[in-house]
Design a protein around this motif. Structure first.
Motif, PDB file in Angstrom:
ATOM      1  N   GLN A   1      34.660  56.867  25.141  1.00 37.84           N
ATOM      2  CA  GLN A   1      34.348  55.516  25.483  1.00 37.84           C
ATOM      3  C   GLN A   1      33.941  54.821  26.309  1.00 37.84           C
ATOM      4  N   TYR A   2      33.648  54.747  27.075  1.00 36.49           N
ATOM      5  CA  TYR A   2      33.342  54.131  28.674  1.00 36.49           C
ATOM      6  C   TYR A   2      33.774  52.632  27.787  1.00 36.49           C
ATOM      7  N   PHE A   3      33.551  52.110  29.388  1.00 34.18           N
ATOM      8  CA  PHE A   3      34.627  50.785  29.165  1.00 34.18           C
ATOM      9  C   PHE A   3      33.918  50.220  30.459  1.00 34.18           C
ATOM     10  N   GLU A   4      33.981  49.238  30.991  1.00 29.14           N
ATOM     11  CA  GLU A   4      33.228  48.141  32.540  1.00 29.14           C
ATOM     12  C   GLU A   4      32.989  46.687  32.450  1.00 29.14           C
ATOM     13  N   MET A   5      33.626  46.249  33.026  1.00 34.48           N
ATOM     14  CA  MET A   5      33.193  44.911  33.071  1.00 34.48           C
ATOM     15  C   MET A   5      33.644  43.784  34.558  1.00 34.48           C
ATOM     16  N   PHE A   6      32.827  43.608  35.681  1.00 32.31           N
ATOM     17  CA  PHE A   6      32.256  43.719  36.502  1.00 32.31           C
ATOM     18  C   PHE A   6      33.863  44.408  37.835  1.00 32.31           C
ATOM     19  N   GLY A   7      33.600  45.315  37.352  1.00 31.30           N
ATOM     20  CA  GLY A   7      33.743  46.373  37.531  1.00 31.30           C
ATOM     21  C   GLY A   7      35.333  47.150  37.390  1.00 31.30           C
ATOM     22  N   ASN A   8      35.758  46.480  36.212  1.00 39.37           N
ATOM     23  CA  ASN A   8      37.261  47.477  35.974  1.00 39.37           C
ATOM     24  C   ASN A   8      36.328  48.104  35.217  1.00 39.37           C
ATOM     25  N   ARG A   9      37.149  49.059  35.436  1.00 43.29           N
ATOM     26  CA  ARG A   9      36.385  50.253  34.299  1.00 43.29           C
ATOM     27  C   ARG A   9      37.504  51.029  33.975  1.00 43.29           C
ATOM     28  N   GLY A  10      37.078  51.922  32.805  1.00 41.91           N
ATOM     29  CA  GLY A  10      38.022  52.731  32.344  1.00 41.91           C
ATOM     30  C   GLY A  10      37.222  53.887  31.364  1.00 41.91           C
ATOM     31  N   VAL A  11      37.238  54.993  31.083  1.00 43.54           N
ATOM     32  CA  VAL A  11      37.177  56.006  29.502  1.00 43.54           C
ATOM     33  C   VAL A  11      38.118  56.589  29.317  1.00 43.54           C
ATOM     34  N   TYR A  12      37.734  56.651  27.380  1.00 43.47           N
ATOM     35  CA  TYR A  12      38.341  57.436  27.105  1.00 43.47           C
ATOM     36  C   TYR A  12      37.797  58.661  26.154  1.00 43.47           C
ATOM     37  N   HIS A  13      38.982  59.026  26.045  1.00 42.09           N
ATOM     38  CA  HIS A  13      38.267  60.701  25.584  1.00 42.09           C
ATOM     39  C   HIS A  13      39.655  61.617  24.858  1.00 42.09           C
ATOM     40  N   ARG A  14      39.279  61.977  23.774  1.00 38.28           N
ATOM     41  CA  ARG A  14      40.095  62.597  22.958  1.00 38.28           C
ATOM     42  C   ARG A  14      42.150  61.931  23.443  1.00 38.28           C
ATOM     43  N   GLY A  15      42.526  61.329  23.540  1.00 37.55           N
ATOM     44  CA  GLY A  15      43.489  60.107  23.123  1.00 37.55           C
ATOM     45  C   GLY A  15      44.141  60.103  25.074  1.00 37.55           C
ATOM     46  N   TRP A  16      43.160  60.856  25.579  1.00 39.09           N
ATOM     47  CA  TRP A  16      43.596  60.321  27.020  1.00 39.09           C
ATOM     48  C   TRP A  16      42.878  58.823  27.992  1.00 39.09           C
ATOM     49  N   SER A  17      43.147  58.631  29.032  1.00 38.69           N
ATOM     50  CA  SER A  17      42.353  57.213  29.056  1.00 38.69           C
ATOM     51  C   SER A  17      42.738  56.977  30.919  1.00 38.69           C
ATOM     52  N   ALA A  18      42.056  56.779  31.761  1.00 39.47           N
ATOM     53  CA  ALA A  18      41.846  56.828  32.771  1.00 39.47           C
ATOM     54  C   ALA A  18      41.069  55.320  33.402  1.00 39.47           C
ATOM     55  N   VAL A  19      41.566  54.661  33.717  1.00 43.93           N
ATOM     56  CA  VAL A  19      41.429  53.424  34.004  1.00 43.93           C
ATOM     57  C   VAL A  19      41.374  53.033  35.331  1.00 43.93           C
ATOM     58  N   THR A  20      41.056  52.305  35.991  1.00 47.72           N
ATOM     59  CA  THR A  20      40.673  51.206  37.318  1.00 47.72           C
ATOM     60  C   THR A  20      40.639  50.034  36.931  1.00 47.72           C
ATOM     61  N   LYS A  21      40.852  49.173  37.366  1.00 48.83           N
ATOM     62  CA  LYS A  21      41.062  47.328  37.232  1.00 48.83           C
ATOM     63  C   LYS A  21      40.579  47.219  38.689  1.00 48.83           C
ATOM     64  N   HIS A  22      39.880  46.415  39.066  1.00 49.67           N
ATOM     65  CA  HIS A  22      38.755  45.642  40.477  1.00 49.67           C
ATOM     66  C   HIS A  22      39.161  44.626  40.403  1.00 49.67           C
ATOM     67  N   ARG A  23      39.693  44.036  39.358  1.00 50.88           N
ATOM     68  CA  ARG A  23      39.546  42.651  39.623  1.00 50.88           C
ATOM     69  C   ARG A  23      40.366  42.044  38.704  1.00 50.88           C
ATOM     70  N   THR A  24      41.195  40.866  39.176  1.00 47.36           N
ATOM     71  CA  THR A  24      41.797  39.561  38.238  1.00 47.36           C
ATOM     72  C   THR A  24      41.320  38.854  38.580  1.00 47.36           C
ATOM     73  N   PRO A  25      41.257  38.129  36.375  1.00 45.65           N
ATOM     74  CA  PRO A  25      40.365  37.586  36.358  1.00 45.65           C
ATOM     75  C   PRO A  25      40.004  36.188  36.759  1.00 45.65           C
ATOM     76  N   TRP A  26      41.562  35.233  37.055  1.00 46.76           N
ATOM     77  CA  TRP A  26      41.537  33.876  37.686  1.00 46.76           C
ATOM     78  C   TRP A  26      41.878  33.590  38.799  1.00 46.76           C
ATOM     79  N   LEU A  27      41.501  35.326  39.583  1.00 40.52           N
ATOM     80  CA  LEU A  27      41.109  34.479  41.180  1.00 40.52           C
ATOM     81  C   LEU A  27      39.282  34.639  41.622  1.00 40.52           C
ATOM     82  N   LEU A  28      39.212  33.359  41.282  1.00 48.56           N
ATOM     83  CA  LEU A  28      37.790  33.777  41.499  1.00 48.56           C
ATOM     84  C   LEU A  28      36.788  33.777  42.441  1.00 48.56           C
TER      85      LEU A  28
END
Length: 787
Positions: free
Chosen positions: A498-525
């Protein structure tokens, strides 16, 4: 069980003529036709109830170890299954589109909220007709269908009273009944409601005890009872989506009072308490770790002492809000039980459509629109203290502080919008179906996602995934049915990518492992984000690290690179590319490439028009503008609203009081700048005009106000400041009245009806041409030229 005679992969199911003898005379003894049989799903298909709460983090509800009492969720879990690895998309509209289609949010066109839609396929907010919604599939198979509450899946240019209504629940969405609101949030005390596609007013006022959540529960209960009274053999699909607990956090005071003093220790201590409770309950593994607080989130001990009573009250109100919501969800479930149909009703209680909301600034907000307009500094500690007793009341539009959102996502990192980490996407969920689940009070830890619900319901109902709906060939459902694990707690998970993405924050889950990167902080508009290629990726082994607490990117760079490639493959497959982390540009429809109802610098409106969203009216923000109205004043004098945009928490209005024209510009419910004409307007037909001359020199500046009667100056004044971005998320523009909450404190919506007649109202943008009277022929020529 008898064999199903219908070929259900093509919907609607084709009508096939019955072969056989056709007689000439109906009295002929050989005349015979089979009786008309109503279409029903296969025998044994369950009733379905989906409850989707809004903005509730994994660690908020007591059913998942949190401090907010949710006894009905606990009761449902005791009779069913708790899902502790259930995931959403990190934002409301994308989660809802994914839920209702069984497809990933970008695949269904909802890469973000509708207000930031672009022309890119993954972000257009348009659901492709190759991805029919679940409700449509169930309705065309013989289910009764109804939705109550929030619908945030309507493209903004289709949200006016003229539609088109293809994306509205009761038109193209497959729900035969809809009662709720269109958009991201609603004032719980005075919401802008629709029944089907028709605007309706709430059945009572706040003073009479009205609250939206209770109203929605009442409507759902009434519909379910009616459906079973009239069609007992037909199963129902009911979707209850309260606006709760999205901001504004509105709740009757007695519910908040239950928590008085409960949060005096602050958010850091609350995470520790919740984490311990989660382990005690077994909803997280015994070896799970509590993730630390990030530097962007302030420590409780570092908050100003004078503000802490306000911060406590914010959380007390929120906790009461969530408990109040659970209470009314419980009423719906009790009604199903009272009808004797709970046994064969498949219930999903999804406690949040994303992580807890960190959109309330580090201090929280009395009016969250202050932050959305970049004007949070107006809400000083002194102001917040002065308003503390009003939090949660009809005079507030409140939100809690970032630290509380983080605490409500215990034990995970980050919050809503941060799709990279479980704090943004892992939500508590409960499934209850006595006829289909043998175990009571069980725990399921297979990876699941909101796109899995649609195929689960279809399998439970014995229905195939349709290949053709309304003449359009369908693309495959992208979720995986959860039915395999209902009676097999140790079954190997089937949704393992399963992939994830929102406003450049993104990640992927595969068979127990996850790779993620946070790109933006929500409250810092206004945050300047790093280039996407410069984002730092993290790696977690979910088989031994439930909460993403131990980053293994340095220890296993090869696995990280493989998962990064896998994310990119999934992103291409599901229309995630191009990644779009823009903010301001996406609010501009021309830059974003989405349609707009409006062109040019002039708009003509007529008496009785109303419920016009901000996207349906030319924007008067940060510029000079004029409003001209042709009205007929009765002998008794004019009174009431000519035009109003926004409401109590921000907006502007032109109205008559004691016969005199008044212009009121309301900044965030904090400042009202009022200009009055010096004399009443005489009886007869007149033009009334207000001109606002913007100071310029940046956003949110003030300006001079002039009021004219038939081209002659009648009054002057000044607006000290304006709202630069948004007036409201749910208030609208109305001609001849003011719906929702009143912009001005001098009238109420109930007393706002204009006494007299309004022929037309025209808004013109830009500098005044010094002609303060609009020639009727010229007005008509302009109007016709814009058709």
């Amino acid at each position: 069980m008898s064999a199903d005679r219908h070929a259900r992969t093509m919907l609607p199911i084709p009508d096939l003529p019955a072969p056989g003898l056709t007689t000439f005379d109906a009295r002929d003894p050989d005349t015979s036709f089979p009786p008309i049989e109503p279409l029903l799903p296969p025998e044994g298909a369950p009733n379905v109830l989906i409850v989707l709460l809004d903005d509730v983090g994994f660690g908020a509800s007591s059913a998942f170890g949190g401090p907010c009492s949710t006894p009905n969720a606990e009761k449902l879990a005791a009779g069913g299954l708790t899902l502790n690895r259930f995931h959403t998309t990190a934002l409301c509209a994308p989660t809802r589109q994914a839920l209702l289609t069984g497809r990933n949010h970008h695949s269904a066109g909802m890469g973000s909220i509708t207000e930031t839609a672009t022309s890119a396929p993954g972000y257009s907010s348009l659901r492709p007709n190759t991805k029919a919604p679940l409700a449509m599939t169930l309705k065309l198979n013989g289910y009764s269908t109804a939705q109550f509450g929030k619908c945030h899946e309507v493209p903004v240019w289709q949200s006016s009273p003229m539609g088109p209504f293809d994306a509205w629940p009761s038109a193209g969405g497959g729900f035969e009944t809809f009662y709720g609101f269109i958009g991201g949030e609603a004032n719980q005390w005075e919401p802008a409601l629709y029944e089907g596609t028709t605007p309706v007013e709430p059945p009572a006022t706040p003073e009479e005890g009205y609250h939206l959540t209770e109203d929605l529960a009442d409507r759902a209960i009434g519909w379910i009872r009616t459906q079973k009274a009239l069609m007992p053999e037909r199963p129902f699909f009911a979707y209850l989506a309260p606006g709760a607990t999205h901001a504004p956090h509105h709740v009757p005071p007695e519910w908040a009072e239950k928590y008085r003093g409960a949060f005096a220790d602050g958010w850091d201590a609350q995470r520790e308490k919740t984490f311990a409770k989660q382990k005690e309950m077994g909803v997280i593994p015994s070896d799970a770790e509590l993730t630390p607080r990030h530097a962007e989130i302030p420590a409780w001990d570092d908050m100003p002492e004078e503000l802490k009573p306000v911060l406590e009250r914010e959380m007390e109100v929120y906790a009461g809000f969530l408990e109040h919501t659970d209470h009314h969800v419980g009423r719906v479930i009790d009604a199903i039980a009272d009808l004797g149909i709970l046994e064969n009703t498949l219930i999903y209680y999804i406690i949040g459509d994303n992580g807890a909301s960190a959109e309330g600034t580090p201090n929280g907000a009395f009016n969250e629109m202050a932050n959305f307009n970049g004007m949070a500094a107006l809400e000083t500690p002194e102001f917040m203290l002065s308003k503390m007793d009003e939090f949660g009341s009809p005079t507030s539009y409140n939100h809690y502080a970032v630290g509380w959102a983080w605490a409500m996502d215990t034990p995970f990192q980050w919050t809503k919008q941060v799709a990279s980490h479980w704090g943004g996407t892992r939500n508590g969920a409960i499934v209850h179906w006595p006829a289909g689940i043998a175990e009571k009070g069980g725990l399921r830890s297979q990876f699941t996602h909101v796109i899995d619900i649609a195929p689960t319901i279809l399998e439970a109902a014995g229905l195939p995934e349709p290949t053709m709906v309304n003449g359009v060939q369908q693309s495959p459902i992208e979720g995986t049915s959860m039915l395999y694990a209902f009676d097999a707690p140790d079954a190997e998970e089937r949704h393992d990518l399963q992939y994830f993405e929102m406003f450049g924050n993104r990640g992927v889950y595969h068979r127990g492992w996850s790779a993620v990167t946070k790109h933006r902080t929500p409250w810092l508009l206004m945050e300047q984000t790093a280039a996407l290629d410069d984002d730092v990726w993290e790696l977690y082994d979910g088989s031994v690290d439930y909460s993403q607490a131990r980053d293994l990117s340095k220890e296993d760079p090869d696995r990280l690179r493989a998962l990064q490639r896998l994310w990119l493959i999934e992103a291409v497959k599901y229309n995630v590319l191009p990644i779009d982390d823009r903010t301001g540009e996406r609010l501009n429809s021309d830059l974003a490439g989405r349609p707009t109802l409006l062109r040019g610098t002039s708009q003509l409106l007529f008496s009785g028009m109303g419920r016009l969203s901000e996207n349906s009216v030319v924007s008067v923000k940060n510029k000079s503008f004029s409003v001209t109205a042709e009205i007929t004043v009765p002998a008794a004098g004019a009174n009431g609203v000519v035009i109003a945009q926004g409401g109590r928490f921000g907006g502007w209005t032109i109205y008559f009081h004691e016969g005199r024209a008044v212009f009121d510009y309301n900044v965030l419910g904090i400042h009202e700048f009022v200009t009055r004409a010096e004399e009443p307007l005489a009886a007869g037909t007149h033009q009334v005009r207000m001109e606002f001359a913007y100071d310029g020199g940046g956003l949110a500046k003030g300006g001079g106000v002039s009021i004219y009667y038939d081209g002659e100056l009648a009054g002057t004044g000044r607006v000290g400041a304006t709202q630069p971005m948004i007036f409201s998320a749910d208030e609208t523009t109305d001609i001849g009245y003011d719906s929702g909450t009143g912009v001005s404190s001098e009238y109420t919506p109930q007393t706002s009806r204009f006494i007299g007649k309004i022929a037309w109202v025209q808004i013109d943008l830009g500098l005044d041409d010094h002609d303060h009277f609009i020639d009727p022929d010229e007005r008509m020529r302009i109007a016709m030229a814009r058709q």
